[in-house]
Each structure stands twice: as structure tokens, then as C-alpha cells.
Scaffold this active site. Structure first.
Site, PDB file in Angstrom:
ATOM      1  N   HIS A 167      34.382  -8.920 -19.064  1.00 53.61           N
ATOM      2  CA  HIS A 167      33.566  -8.123 -19.983  1.00 53.61           C
ATOM      3  C   HIS A 167      33.088  -6.699 -19.314  1.00 53.61           C
ATOM      4  O   HIS A 167      33.236  -6.481 -18.108  1.00 53.61           O
ATOM      5  CB  HIS A 167      32.461  -8.893 -20.185  1.00 53.61           C
ATOM      6  CG  HIS A 167      31.235  -8.365 -21.182  1.00 53.61           C
ATOM      7  ND1 HIS A 167      30.582  -7.405 -20.981  1.00 53.61           N
ATOM      8  CD2 HIS A 167      31.172  -8.600 -22.391  1.00 53.61           C
ATOM      9  CE1 HIS A 167      29.922  -7.068 -21.956  1.00 53.61           C
ATOM     10  NE2 HIS A 167      30.354  -7.915 -22.953  1.00 53.61           N
ATOM     11  N   ASN A 219      28.174 -14.279 -27.101  1.00 54.75           N
ATOM     12  CA  ASN A 219      28.004 -14.154 -25.570  1.00 54.75           C
ATOM     13  C   ASN A 219      26.410 -13.654 -25.697  1.00 54.75           C
ATOM     14  O   ASN A 219      26.059 -12.739 -26.002  1.00 54.75           O
ATOM     15  CB  ASN A 219      28.837 -12.642 -25.389  1.00 54.75           C
ATOM     16  CG  ASN A 219      28.654 -12.000 -24.047  1.00 54.75           C
ATOM     17  OD1 ASN A 219      27.949 -12.850 -23.107  1.00 54.75           O
ATOM     18  ND2 ASN A 219      29.022 -11.122 -23.430  1.00 54.75           N
ATOM     19  N   TRP A 220      25.765 -14.672 -24.847  1.00 56.07           N
ATOM     20  CA  TRP A 220      24.473 -14.636 -24.712  1.00 56.07           C
ATOM     21  C   TRP A 220      23.828 -13.738 -23.669  1.00 56.07           C
ATOM     22  O   TRP A 220      22.822 -13.613 -23.357  1.00 56.07           O
ATOM     23  CB  TRP A 220      23.779 -16.071 -24.602  1.00 56.07           C
ATOM     24  CG  TRP A 220      23.754 -16.469 -26.053  1.00 56.07           C
ATOM     25  CD1 TRP A 220      24.226 -16.274 -27.402  1.00 56.07           C
ATOM     26  CD2 TRP A 220      23.475 -18.107 -26.324  1.00 56.07           C
ATOM     27  NE1 TRP A 220      24.048 -17.256 -28.191  1.00 56.07           N
ATOM     28  CE2 TRP A 220      23.380 -18.261 -27.757  1.00 56.07           C
ATOM     29  CE3 TRP A 220      23.015 -18.925 -25.577  1.00 56.07           C
ATOM     30  CZ2 TRP A 220      23.498 -19.468 -28.224  1.00 56.07           C
ATOM     31  CZ3 TRP A 220      22.642 -20.316 -26.034  1.00 56.07           C
ATOM     32  CH2 TRP A 220      22.915 -20.593 -27.467  1.00 56.07           C
ATOM     33  N   LYS A 221      25.084 -13.192 -22.851  1.00 52.39           N
ATOM     34  CA  LYS A 221      24.607 -12.486 -21.545  1.00 52.39           C
ATOM     35  C   LYS A 221      23.435 -13.171 -20.768  1.00 52.39           C
ATOM     36  O   LYS A 221      23.418 -14.166 -20.902  1.00 52.39           O
ATOM     37  CB  LYS A 221      24.031 -11.027 -22.092  1.00 52.39           C
ATOM     38  CG  LYS A 221      25.411 -10.672 -23.060  1.00 52.39           C
ATOM     39  CD  LYS A 221      25.445  -9.123 -23.273  1.00 52.39           C
ATOM     40  CE  LYS A 221      26.558  -8.663 -24.118  1.00 52.39           C
ATOM     41  NZ  LYS A 221      26.507  -7.086 -24.500  1.00 52.39           N
ATOM     42  N   GLY A 233      26.572  -3.079 -28.012  1.00 51.87           N
ATOM     43  CA  GLY A 233      24.997  -2.915 -27.875  1.00 51.87           C
ATOM     44  C   GLY A 233      24.456  -1.555 -28.281  1.00 51.87           C
ATOM     45  O   GLY A 233      23.321  -1.289 -28.029  1.00 51.87           O
ATOM     46  N   GLU A 276      30.694  -5.059 -19.039  1.00 52.27           N
ATOM     47  CA  GLU A 276      29.416  -4.957 -18.042  1.00 52.27           C
ATOM     48  C   GLU A 276      29.900  -5.538 -16.723  1.00 52.27           C
ATOM     49  O   GLU A 276      29.250  -4.962 -15.751  1.00 52.27           O
ATOM     50  CB  GLU A 276      28.514  -6.009 -18.503  1.00 52.27           C
ATOM     51  CG  GLU A 276      27.757  -5.243 -19.827  1.00 52.27           C
ATOM     52  CD  GLU A 276      27.149  -6.195 -20.877  1.00 52.27           C
ATOM     53  OE1 GLU A 276      26.909  -7.134 -20.696  1.00 52.27           O
ATOM     54  OE2 GLU A 276      27.157  -5.767 -22.123  1.00 52.27           O
ATOM     55  N   GLU A 330      36.979  -4.806 -26.916  1.00 51.96           N
ATOM     56  CA  GLU A 330      35.604  -4.466 -27.158  1.00 51.96           C
ATOM     57  C   GLU A 330      35.776  -2.983 -26.540  1.00 51.96           C
ATOM     58  O   GLU A 330      35.552  -2.658 -25.369  1.00 51.96           O
ATOM     59  CB  GLU A 330      34.564  -5.270 -26.402  1.00 51.96           C
ATOM     60  CG  GLU A 330      34.698  -6.647 -26.812  1.00 51.96           C
ATOM     61  CD  GLU A 330      33.350  -7.441 -26.149  1.00 51.96           C
ATOM     62  OE1 GLU A 330      32.895  -7.923 -27.000  1.00 51.96           O
ATOM     63  OE2 GLU A 330      33.136  -7.483 -24.936  1.00 51.96           O
ATOM     64  N   GLY A 336      27.428 -10.059 -29.140  1.00 55.45           N
ATOM     65  CA  GLY A 336      26.265 -10.083 -28.200  1.00 55.45           C
ATOM     66  C   GLY A 336      24.953 -10.356 -29.095  1.00 55.45           C
ATOM     67  O   GLY A 336      24.612 -11.658 -29.329  1.00 55.45           O
ATOM     68  N   GLY A 337      24.511  -9.201 -29.283  1.00 54.09           N
ATOM     69  CA  GLY A 337      22.829  -9.246 -30.067  1.00 54.09           C
ATOM     70  C   GLY A 337      22.917 -10.167 -31.235  1.00 54.09           C
ATOM     71  O   GLY A 337      21.844 -10.883 -31.169  1.00 54.09           O
ATOM     72  N   SER A 358      28.699  -4.704 -31.259  1.00 54.54           N
ATOM     73  CA  SER A 358      27.781  -4.721 -32.582  1.00 54.54           C
ATOM     74  C   SER A 358      28.303  -5.135 -34.107  1.00 54.54           C
ATOM     75  O   SER A 358      28.219  -4.805 -34.923  1.00 54.54           O
ATOM     76  CB  SER A 358      27.457  -2.917 -32.844  1.00 54.54           C
ATOM     77  OG  SER A 358      27.062  -2.439 -31.830  1.00 54.54           O
TER      78      SER A 358
HETATM   79  P1  PGA Z   1      26.957  -6.586 -28.992  1.00 55.07           P
HETATM   80  O1  PGA Z   1      27.651  -7.079 -27.715  1.00 55.07           O
HETATM   81  O2  PGA Z   1      27.378  -7.510 -30.200  1.00 55.07           O
HETATM   82  O3  PGA Z   1      25.524  -6.775 -28.611  1.00 55.07           O
HETATM   83  O4  PGA Z   1      27.404  -5.231 -29.393  1.00 55.07           O
HETATM   84  C1  PGA Z   1      28.982  -7.319 -27.582  1.00 55.07           C
HETATM   85  C2  PGA Z   1      29.610  -7.895 -26.125  1.00 55.07           C
HETATM   86  O5  PGA Z   1      29.074  -7.243 -25.309  1.00 55.07           O
HETATM   87  O6  PGA Z   1      30.413  -8.810 -25.993  1.00 55.07           O
END
Ligand code: PGA
Length: 251
Positions: free
Chosen positions: A97, A9-11, A175, A99, A169, A235-236, A214
Site C-alpha cells: 500500500h 481497507n480499514w487502515k 484520502g 502508505e 491507487e 479506505g474512508g 477516494s
Molecule cells: P481512500 O483510501 O478510499 O480513503 O482514498 C484508499 C486506500 O488507501 O486504499
């Protein structure tokens, strides 16, 4: 052995140059035999990523959206049409998600409508669930997740549910560098599979349940070793070709 799905997930990250660098590395990677590699770039980059994926990756990387509208198309200025996502070659979309839930106040009922629209356009849906730290500490994890699934998924047409993937999640792990322990994650994944069956939703055994929060090359092995974890939403650690390659080779 169950197959694994590693979804980046590149956000709202990357410029085109960063994406080109990602492909320079990832195109040389041999993805694990049982592993499916997917990425979700921001909407504006979808055509660029699809083109690079087709040219350089020969089908080994599927591409999807991070969000879509609850209507297929029409007068919804600024929205992302699930019909257009499918039309340009996206195969999946992430819905709900944390967010989107926290920042844009998306509720389960709206997420259910978004999922329905996406499924009816032929997209697979990665439906995200998860509890906040406060909810976990007050013992409400299972209650919150059950509500997210019962309100967000259960009303959907049963036949379309084979195209639903769940991503667990925990909000406190996204994050933050704080991953759920493999047994904390496994407990919730097992709860989701049991709930699925209890609620009369089809094929609980085959339901794909991803863990997110994470995940990185250093901890993916112990998470994926759990019986009910079928992959990761990352994500990251999905932004750089080197890390994403390491995640997909490992599985
Ligand atoms: P993260 O994000 O791996 O940076 O914790 C995961 C996500 O939001 O899908």
C-alpha cells in the site's frame, strides 16, 4: 459479465464497538450478485472480525490482512506472520500500500519477498501500485507502474500469479477526495493488463485489477463501468456499514 471485488481497507481505524456497529448494518445487506465483499481490519482486530463475519455474515464477507512479513514465521518481533494469517482464517493480504511504501520505505524488492511468502502460505495478494502527483505531472505514470510490477511481481513463481490481484491507487487520490476520472483510471488499468501480457505474465485477460483512491457510493458506478476495472480498494468509505453496503449492493 466480469465479477467485481469491493475491498475495504480499514487502515488503523475502529474500536471493537465501531466494528460491531458495522456488522449490525452490513449483516442485513444483500451483496450484489456479481460482487465479492472483502475487508482488511488492523491485525489486532482480525480474530474479532473473523468471528463476527462467521457468525453474522455466513460467508458473504472475506477477511484479510493489511500487511505481512517476508518470512512465514520466526524471530521477527512485532511482525505479522503470513502463516498465522492463513491459520486464523484470513484469505488475503494487502501488500505495498502506498502508505507502507511512503511511511515505512518499503521497496519493490521487499514487497516481492512479502508477496512470495504470502502466496506460499495460500493467501491471495492484493499488490498495490500507483504514482505520486509529481510523477504523474512529469509524465512518469506508466514508467513507475511498470517498474513496480516488473520488480515486485515478475520474479514470483508464475504458477502462483493466479492468486495476485493488482490495486491501482494513484497516491494523489488516496484520502484526498480527488478521485481519478473514470477515463484516467481506465487508461492505467488497460496499460497494466497490456504490460502483464507483454512481460509474459499469465492470464492477463483474467487478472483482477482494482481501482483505489477516494471511491465512494457517489462515484463507484462510473468507475466500475470501465472495461478494465474489476473492483475497488476503499479506505474512508469502507469504515461505516452504510457506505460499504451501498458500495457492495451497487455491484
Ligand atoms: P481512500 O483510501 O478510499 O480513503 O482514498 C484508499 C486506500 O488507501 O486504499
Amino acid at each position: 459479465m466480469r465479477e467485481k471485488y469491493i475491498v475495504g481497507n480499514w487502515k488503523m481505524n475502529h474500536k471493537q464497538e465501531d466494528i460491531s456497529k458495522f456488522f449490525e448494518v452490513f449483516s442485513k445487506t444483500t451483496v450484489g450478485k456479481n460482487c465479492h465483499a472483502w475487508v482488511a481490519p488492523q491485525a489486532i482486530h482480525l480474530p474479532f472480525v473473523l468471528e463476527l463475519s462467521n457468525k453474522k455474515c455466513n460467508g458473504k464477507l472475506l477477511v484479510g490482512g493489511q500487511n505481512c512479513c517476508y518470512e512465514k514465521s520466526g524471530a521477527y518481533t512485532g511482525e505479522i506472520s503470513p502463516e498465522a494469517l492463513k491459520d486464523i482464517g484470513a484469505t488475503f493480504v494487502i501488500i505495498g500500500h502506498s502508505e507502507r511504501r511512503a511511511i515505512y520505505k518499503e521497496q519493490n524488492s521487499e514487497l516481492c519477498k512479502k508477496s512470495s511468502a504470502a502466496l506460499s502460505c495460500g493467501l491471495q495478494v492484493i499488490f498495490c501500485v500507483g504514482e505520486t502527483l509529481e510523477e504523474r505531472e512529469s509524465g512518469k505514470t506508466e514508467k513507475v507502474i511498470a517498474q513496480q510490477i516488473i520488480e515486485g511481481i515478475k520474479p514470483l513463481d508464475k504458477k502462483s500469479l493466479q492468486n495476485i490481484i493488482i490495486a491501482y491507487e494513484p497516491v494523489w487520490a488516496i484520502g484526498t477526495g480527488k478521485t481519478a476520472t473514470p477515463s484516467q483510471a481506465e487508461d492505467v488499468h488497460k496499460f497494466i493488463r497490456t504490460l502483464w501480457e507483454k512481460e509474459g505474465l499469465p492470464n492477463a485477460h483474467d487478472l483482477i485489477i482494482l481501482y483505489g483512491g477516494s471511491v465512494k457510493p457517489a462515484n463507484i458506478g462510473e468507475l466500475m463501468a470501465q472495461k478494465n476495472i474489476d473492483g475497488a480498494l476503499v479506505g474512508g468509505a469502507s469504515l461505516k456499514g452504510e457506505d460499504f453496503s451501498a458500495l457492495t449492493i451497487a455491484n
